[in-house]
Structure formats: C-alpha cells, structure tokens
Design an enzyme around this catalytic site. Sequence first.
Site, PDB file in Angstrom:
ATOM      1  N   GLY A  14     -37.935   4.428  41.063  1.00 33.99           N
ATOM      2  CA  GLY A  14     -37.405   5.854  40.771  1.00 33.99           C
ATOM      3  C   GLY A  14     -38.057   7.494  41.662  1.00 33.99           C
ATOM      4  O   GLY A  14     -38.133   8.627  41.530  1.00 33.99           O
ATOM      5  N   SER A  16     -35.308   8.059  43.835  1.00 34.38           N
ATOM      6  CA  SER A  16     -33.828   8.123  44.605  1.00 34.38           C
ATOM      7  C   SER A  16     -33.674  10.544  44.524  1.00 34.38           C
ATOM      8  O   SER A  16     -33.101  10.818  45.462  1.00 34.38           O
ATOM      9  CB  SER A  16     -32.760   8.396  44.396  1.00 34.38           C
ATOM     10  OG  SER A  16     -32.238   8.474  42.586  1.00 34.38           O
ATOM     11  N   SER A 146     -50.099   8.938  32.930  1.00 35.54           N
ATOM     12  CA  SER A 146     -50.044  11.031  32.321  1.00 35.54           C
ATOM     13  C   SER A 146     -51.182  10.784  32.242  1.00 35.54           C
ATOM     14  O   SER A 146     -51.293   9.710  31.026  1.00 35.54           O
ATOM     15  CB  SER A 146     -48.849  10.486  31.779  1.00 35.54           C
ATOM     16  OG  SER A 146     -48.787  12.017  31.265  1.00 35.54           O
ATOM     17  N   TYR A 159     -44.291   7.838  24.385  1.00 33.81           N
ATOM     18  CA  TYR A 159     -45.164   7.945  25.917  1.00 33.81           C
ATOM     19  C   TYR A 159     -46.151   8.058  26.140  1.00 33.81           C
ATOM     20  O   TYR A 159     -46.571   7.254  26.974  1.00 33.81           O
ATOM     21  CB  TYR A 159     -43.854   9.272  26.256  1.00 33.81           C
ATOM     22  CG  TYR A 159     -43.889   9.734  27.830  1.00 33.81           C
ATOM     23  CD1 TYR A 159     -43.458   9.519  29.074  1.00 33.81           C
ATOM     24  CD2 TYR A 159     -45.430  10.410  28.082  1.00 33.81           C
ATOM     25  CE1 TYR A 159     -43.553   9.469  30.484  1.00 33.81           C
ATOM     26  CE2 TYR A 159     -45.741  10.726  29.205  1.00 33.81           C
ATOM     27  CZ  TYR A 159     -44.794  10.741  30.078  1.00 33.81           C
ATOM     28  OH  TYR A 159     -44.638  11.154  31.925  1.00 33.81           O
ATOM     29  N   ILE A 192     -45.386  18.153  35.745  1.00 25.08           N
ATOM     30  CA  ILE A 192     -44.952  18.582  37.190  1.00 25.08           C
ATOM     31  C   ILE A 192     -44.107  19.297  37.295  1.00 25.08           C
ATOM     32  O   ILE A 192     -42.872  19.026  36.469  1.00 25.08           O
ATOM     33  CB  ILE A 192     -45.015  17.208  38.073  1.00 25.08           C
ATOM     34  CG1 ILE A 192     -46.035  15.989  37.435  1.00 25.08           C
ATOM     35  CG2 ILE A 192     -44.912  17.370  39.810  1.00 25.08           C
ATOM     36  CD1 ILE A 192     -46.017  14.452  38.043  1.00 25.08           C
TER      37      ILE A 192
HETATM   38  N1  LIG Z   1     -42.941  15.224  35.527  1.00 25.79           N
HETATM   39  C1  LIG Z   1     -43.729  15.881  34.974  1.00 25.79           C
HETATM   40  O1  LIG Z   1     -44.751  16.380  34.342  1.00 25.79           O
HETATM   41  C2  LIG Z   1     -44.782  13.755  34.707  1.00 25.79           C
HETATM   42  C3  LIG Z   1     -46.305  14.129  34.218  1.00 25.79           C
HETATM   43  C4  LIG Z   1     -46.806  13.179  34.096  1.00 25.79           C
HETATM   44  C5  LIG Z   1     -46.448  12.025  34.340  1.00 25.79           C
HETATM   45  N2  LIG Z   1     -45.205  11.978  35.056  1.00 25.79           N
HETATM   46  C6  LIG Z   1     -44.886  10.659  35.803  1.00 25.79           C
HETATM   47  O2  LIG Z   1     -43.992  10.510  36.648  1.00 25.79           O
HETATM   48  C7  LIG Z   1     -43.021   9.405  37.365  1.00 25.79           C
HETATM   49  C8  LIG Z   1     -41.753  10.382  37.979  1.00 25.79           C
HETATM   50  O3  LIG Z   1     -41.316  11.255  37.095  1.00 25.79           O
HETATM   51  P1  LIG Z   1     -40.201  13.234  37.423  1.00 25.79           P
HETATM   52  O4  LIG Z   1     -40.852  13.775  36.603  1.00 25.79           O
HETATM   53  O5  LIG Z   1     -40.370  12.476  38.921  1.00 25.79           O
HETATM   54  O6  LIG Z   1     -39.414  12.565  36.403  1.00 25.79           O
HETATM   55  P2  LIG Z   1     -37.636  12.607  37.392  1.00 25.79           P
HETATM   56  O7  LIG Z   1     -37.118  11.771  35.881  1.00 25.79           O
HETATM   57  O8  LIG Z   1     -37.572  13.306  38.368  1.00 25.79           O
HETATM   58  O9  LIG Z   1     -37.713  10.922  37.795  1.00 25.79           O
HETATM   59  C9  LIG Z   1     -38.267   9.390  37.310  1.00 25.79           C
HETATM   60  C10 LIG Z   1     -36.681   8.333  37.858  1.00 25.79           C
HETATM   61  O10 LIG Z   1     -37.130   6.837  37.498  1.00 25.79           O
HETATM   62  C11 LIG Z   1     -35.891   6.452  37.532  1.00 25.79           C
HETATM   63  N3  LIG Z   1     -35.586   5.428  36.612  1.00 25.79           N
HETATM   64  C12 LIG Z   1     -35.162   5.543  35.297  1.00 25.79           C
HETATM   65  N4  LIG Z   1     -35.361   4.384  34.657  1.00 25.79           N
HETATM   66  C13 LIG Z   1     -35.371   3.663  35.547  1.00 25.79           C
HETATM   67  C14 LIG Z   1     -34.900   2.133  35.552  1.00 25.79           C
HETATM   68  N5  LIG Z   1     -34.965   1.494  34.106  1.00 25.79           N
HETATM   69  N6  LIG Z   1     -34.919   1.575  36.479  1.00 25.79           N
HETATM   70  C15 LIG Z   1     -35.422   2.051  38.293  1.00 25.79           C
HETATM   71  N7  LIG Z   1     -35.123   3.231  37.897  1.00 25.79           N
HETATM   72  C16 LIG Z   1     -35.472   4.104  36.643  1.00 25.79           C
HETATM   73  C17 LIG Z   1     -34.906   7.724  37.817  1.00 25.79           C
HETATM   74  O11 LIG Z   1     -33.178   7.363  37.915  1.00 25.79           O
HETATM   75  C18 LIG Z   1     -35.924   8.711  37.929  1.00 25.79           C
HETATM   76  O12 LIG Z   1     -34.959   8.824  39.623  1.00 25.79           O
HETATM   77  C19 LIG Z   1     -42.810   9.312  35.962  1.00 25.79           C
HETATM   78  O13 LIG Z   1     -43.378   8.403  35.702  1.00 25.79           O
HETATM   79  C20 LIG Z   1     -43.407  10.104  34.741  1.00 25.79           C
HETATM   80  O14 LIG Z   1     -43.237   9.361  33.733  1.00 25.79           O
HETATM   81  C21 LIG Z   1     -44.090  12.733  34.860  1.00 25.79           C
END
Ligand SMILES: NC(=O)c1ccc[n+]([C@@H]2O[C@H](COP(=O)([O-])OP(=O)(O)OC[C@H]3O[C@@H](n4cnc5c(N)ncnc54)[C@H](O)[C@@H]3O)[C@@H](O)[C@H]2O)c1
Length: 253
Positions: A14, A16, A146, A159, A192
């Site tokens: 994830g 890119s 998370s 989630y 985040i």
């Molecule tokens: N943003 C927040 O506040 C937050 C808080 C706690 C945890 N997280 C966790 O951090 C991680 C990254 O989140 P983010 O905020 O950068 O989100 P984001 O949506 O920017 O990135 C998630 C990435 O996962 C990829 N993805 C989705 N389904 C996929 C699949 N089946 N196979 C491969 N790749 C896949 C997406 O294309 C994307 O690039 C996640 O696990 C999210 O749950 C985020």
Amino acid sequence: MTKYFNEKVALVTGSSSPRGLGRAIVNRIAEEGSKIVIVDLKQDDVEKAAKEVSSQYNIEALGISCDVTKATDCENLISEVKKKFGRLDFLVNNAGVLKDNLLMRMSESDWDLVLDVNLKGVFLMTKSASKLILKSPTGRIVNISSVSGLTGQPAQANYSSSKAGVIALTKVSAREFAGRGVTVNAICPGYIQTDMTGSLPEEIQKKLQEMVPLKKLATPNDVAGAVKFFLGEDAGYITGTALRVDGGAAIGM
Ligand SMILES: NC(=O)c1ccc[n+]([C@@H]2O[C@H](COP(=O)([O-])OP(=O)(O)OC[C@H]3O[C@@H](n4cnc5c(N)ncnc54)[C@H](O)[C@@H]3O)[C@@H](O)[C@H]2O)c1
C-alpha cells in the site's frame, strides 16, 4: 545511510500514493539505503513510485502490483522479489481500507472488504513472505494496526475488528517466528493526515485535533519514524508488541 540498512531489502504494501503512510515509510527506509519493493494495486502507480524513490534516494526500487487479498498475487510477488534480490529482510504490512458505517447499517460486503484487505491481507502477505524472511539474519515484520483496534470506534465495526485482529496476528507470528530471530510488532496510529482522513469534514478534523493532548494530527512521517525504529538494530529485542503513536490520546486530556 548505515551499513545495517544498506544491505537490506524492504517490502512495503500500500505504498504507491505520494501522500500515504506507506510512501512515508518507504522514504524513511530508502534514505538509509535499503533496496525497496513498492507494492500496491495498480502497476502504473507502483512503477511511477519506484522510479521516483529510486532517483530521489539513489537506491534500487522495484514496483510490483499485487492485491493482498489474493493468495496467488502474494505468492507471485514474493517469487519476483526472490528472483530480483534473492532475499527479503523487512516486511511492512501497511495496505488498508476504510468503509465506515453504523453497525446496523453496515453491509455484509463492506464488512468482507475491510476484513479481507486489513486482516486476511496481512495473513496472506506474512505467509507468502515467511520462507524468505526467516532466512534473513535480521528479519523484521511491522504490521500497521490502529488505535481503533484497541478501543473500538463507533461506525467502525469492520475496521476496528480487522485492526484488533492484526494485533492478535502480530502476537501469533511473533511467537512462531521468534525461534528464527525474526521480530514482529504492530503500530497503532491515531489519526494521520493522509487521503484516508482528508475526506472527513473539516469540523470533524478539528474536533479530532482537540481530542489529542499534543493538539495536532500525526503526519505520515511521525508514524514512519516508529516503523523505522522497529526495523532498526536498536529494536532487536522487541517482539510481539503493539505501540501507540497517537499524540498522547491514550492518556486523555
Ligand atoms: N490515516 C489514518 O488516520 C490512519 C490511522 C490509523 C491507521 N491507519 C492505517 O495506516 C495504513 C495506511 O493508511 P493511509 O492513511 O496511508 O491510507 P491510504 O488510503 O492513503 O493508503 C492505503 C493504500 O493501500 C492500498 N490498498 C488498498 N487495498 C489494497 C489491496 N487489496 N492490495 C494492495 N494494496 C491495497 C491503497 O491503494 C493505498 O495506496 C492503513 O493500514 C490504515 O488502516 C491509518
């Protein structure tokens, strides 16, 4: 750049999107000189990201598309990594999705999607990568969970359950891989600033900020620093933990 990171190969799922947590993690590892495998759904996106990272940090970077919910995709991905680099030292299971709704309104398909990507995806990637990573002298796995998986959040039955599952899976894999010196840890970020939270209305983002003692949301870089710590030499005796990176939200106001 350090010798420890310099000779290692790291795979981040994830990763890119230039604004996501995955890319921040990639950047933190790449600046230390490790070779990088960027994994995400679309081939064009991973190739573009790999080119950018490779030229920015002057390291080898490979982009491979993979849907982490598909076992054959995960197995093919690891075969390609083995063919190209012959080793894998760091796996960061970061790919994740959100599909929030109140439990009474949550569709079965939204439950399945979130559990498939966030939990089954970590299982499939860890399983596929395990043979290669167990051969590394300093194998490390970091799973992105998370705070929602610790506390349970309204409208996040899918989630929160998936992220709680990731913590349990972290502990199981930490126990199973400990004999080979591979550590497995989870990180539990609060909110985040990424595309995932950028879609929330501004007043909700402000409220979230107020709830955090440090009075700001995390940047992707704040969380990436904790990932780098778990991958690094100084964390060699830490395994099976779930670290909150939440601006003090756990201690309250
Ligand atoms: N943003 C927040 O506040 C937050 C808080 C706690 C945890 N997280 C966790 O951090 C991680 C990254 O989140 P983010 O905020 O950068 O989100 P984001 O949506 O920017 O990135 C998630 C990435 O996962 C990829 N993805 C989705 N389904 C996929 C699949 N089946 N196979 C491969 N790749 C896949 C997406 O294309 C994307 O690039 C996640 O696990 C999210 O749950 C985020």
